[in-house]
Design a protein around this motif. Structure first.
Motif, short mmCIF file in Angstrom:
data_model
loop_
_atom_site.label_atom_id
_atom_site.label_comp_id
_atom_site.label_asym_id
_atom_site.label_seq_id
_atom_site.Cartn_x
_atom_site.Cartn_y
_atom_site.Cartn_z
N GLN A 126 0.83 -1.21 0.00
CA GLN A 126 0.00 0.00 0.00
C GLN A 126 0.86 1.26 0.00
OE1 GLN A 126 -2.66 -0.39 3.35
NE2 GLN A 126 -3.74 -2.14 2.45
N TYR A 127 1.92 1.23 0.81
CA TYR A 127 2.83 2.37 0.90
C TYR A 127 3.52 2.63 -0.44
CZ TYR A 127 7.03 4.99 2.28
OH TYR A 127 8.06 5.90 2.37
N ILE A 128 4.03 1.58 -1.06
CA ILE A 128 4.70 1.73 -2.37
C ILE A 128 3.72 2.28 -3.40
CG2 ILE A 128 5.80 0.50 -4.28
CD1 ILE A 128 6.94 -1.47 -2.18
N ALA A 129 2.51 1.76 -3.41
CA ALA A 129 1.50 2.23 -4.38
C ALA A 129 1.27 3.72 -4.23
CB ALA A 129 0.19 1.47 -4.18
N GLY A 130 1.30 4.23 -3.02
CA GLY A 130 1.10 5.66 -2.80
C GLY A 130 2.30 6.50 -3.15
N GLU A 131 3.48 5.89 -3.22
CA GLU A 131 4.71 6.65 -3.50
C GLU A 131 5.12 6.63 -4.96
OE1 GLU A 131 6.66 8.45 -1.26
OE2 GLU A 131 4.92 8.20 0.03
N LEU A 132 4.68 5.62 -5.72
CA LEU A 132 5.11 5.53 -7.13
C LEU A 132 4.21 6.36 -8.03
CD1 LEU A 132 6.09 1.76 -7.54
CD2 LEU A 132 7.53 3.70 -6.99
#
Length: 195
Positions: free
Chosen positions: A189-195
């Protein structure tokens, strides 16, 4: 522009397992950055998969060429071991997003080299007692267990991941790995929000 997802954490925190799972599932098309090391290859490792294995002469050659982005040296019970990342053409955040695994010190060097806006830091944490048991279990499986080196790594983690150093590196998100599936879901979830 792509990003560099950078996993880090103390030894036996589960970062290698999480790293492998992220690469298996890889919903973001992340390209693996393979670091280099001068340490001996471990049982089950393959050259060019976990690391590119080289020797001290190979490291010194790349250092003279100016290709070393970051490096760490450890005086182990078995001699000097180096870990390093090269500007060898495999990292191209201007073209795609990447993923790699390393230390807090290595993260800072990568951040300085590629820019803070390029980096997505992921700090994996776990209780010290659980980490020590995992490390011991893993070392027992080796053909020639290196318990002294395991203990050195474990003790060095306290200094390498001191709270002051984590703050200085600008790490604000942490992921506690007491349940692999839950931790992995939060990281995705965190990666999805950062990419």
């Amino acid at each position: 522009m792509g990003k560099i997802v950078y996993l880090m954490g103390k030894s036996s925190s589960g970062k290698d397992t999480i790293y492998k799972r992220l690469l298996q599932e890889n919903p973001f098309g992340l390209k693996k950055i393979i670091p280099y090391t001068t340490r001996p290859i471990r049982l089950g490792e393959e050259n060019g998969v976990e690391y590119y294995f080289t020797d001290e002469a190979g490291f010194q050659t790349e250092l003279k060429k100016g290709k070393v982005i970051e490096h760490r040296a450890y005086n182990t019970y078995h001699g000097l071991w180096r870990y390093f990342t090269l500007d060898d053409g495999q990292i191209a955040p201007e073209k795609q997003s990447h993923i790699c695994i390393g230390t807090l010190q290595a993260y800072e060097s990568m951040r300085d080299y590629f820019g803070k806006e390029t980096m997505v830091p992921i700090l994996i944490e776990l209780d010290d007692g659980e980490r020590l048991q995992r490390a011991l279990d893993r070392e027992k499986e080796q053909e020639n267990p290196k318990y002294e080196e395991m203990c050195r790594r474990f003790l060095a983690d306290s200094e390498d991941f001191a709270e002051e150093k984590i703050r200085r590196a600008g790490i604000t998100r942490r992921f506690y790995n007491d349940n692999l599936e839950s931790c992995l879901e939060k990281i995705l979830q965190y990666i999805a929000g950062e990419l």
